[in-house]
Scaffold this active site. Structure first.
Site, PDB file in Angstrom:
ATOM      1  CB  CYS A  74      -1.008  -0.017   1.155  1.00 51.88           C
ATOM      2  SG  CYS A  74      -0.321   0.268   2.796  1.00 51.88           S
ATOM      3  NE  ARG A 131      -4.614   1.657   1.651  1.00 53.65           N
ATOM      4  CZ  ARG A 131      -4.492   2.475   0.630  1.00 53.65           C
ATOM      5  NH1 ARG A 131      -5.375   2.437  -0.347  1.00 53.65           N
ATOM      6  NH2 ARG A 131      -3.487   3.336   0.561  1.00 53.65           N
ATOM      7  CG  ASP A 183      -9.306 -23.670 -14.633  1.00 53.99           C
ATOM      8  OD1 ASP A 183     -10.112 -23.810 -13.697  1.00 53.99           O
ATOM      9  OD2 ASP A 183      -9.636 -23.709 -15.822  1.00 53.99           O
TER      10      ASP A 183
END
Length: 180
Positions: A12, A18, A120
């Site tokens: 951040c 954060r 995937d």
């Protein structure tokens, strides 16, 4: 960061609100034998503790990061990370200014959480590679706003947003290492 475990870097601005929450939650949720987590700031305030409001929100979520000290981002941290999760697109850009080759493994936290649900991969690195290929399928709103010096409600929303995204990412990554 060692090369044996899958290394994640949370980023951040100052590495006090954060990204320390991201780091603490990822550390708590991920298998520590398979993953390691660090955090840094693009305008890092070196060796500073977590912001008090952010630390309170982390405690509300059931975790602590009292030993935390901020770090400025550097080439080593970027180059040694298998996955870089930023709070915003501007942080993602800052990472890429340091190491342009990190593009395929750098996402905002919300972007990667959304992609985790549709891509995937049979291992963490394969998941990151497929997320990179399908980045265009991520939602448009992928930034987590800066709560620094804002109201308790903003800090709470920010922490809850990070918590939900980390849970999605952690569940997917832990499932991948459980079968590999």
């Amino acid at each position: 960061m060692s090369s044996q475990r899958f290394a994640i870097l949370a980023v951040c601005t100052a590495n006090i609100c954060r990204s320390p929450i991201m780091e603490a939650l990822l550390r708590a949720e991920l298998d520590d034998e398979q993953f390691e987590v660090a955090s840094a700031g693009t305008q890092g305030w070196d060796r500073q503790p977590m912001d008090g409001m952010a630390a309170m929100e982390l405690m509300r979520l059931g975790y602590s990061n009292t030993m935390f000290r901020s770090h400025a981002i550097d080439t080593y941290l970027v180059d040694s990370a298998d996955l870089i999760l930023t709070a915003t697109r501007s942080h993602r850009s800052a990472v890429l200014e340091i190491t342009p080759a990190a593009l395929r493994r750098t996402f905002t936290l919300l972007e990667f959480a959304a992609l985790c649900e549709i891509v995937d991969g049979d291992a963490p690195r394969a998941l990151v590679a497929d997320a990179s290929r399908q980045r265009s399928k991520a939602p448009a709103d992928i930034d987590i706003g800066d709560p620094y010096r804002r109201s308790p409600e903003v800090h709470r929303r920010t922490a809850d947003q990070i918590d939900a995204a980390v849970r999605t990412i952690s569940e997917r990554l832990n499932a991948l290492v459980a079968v590999s």
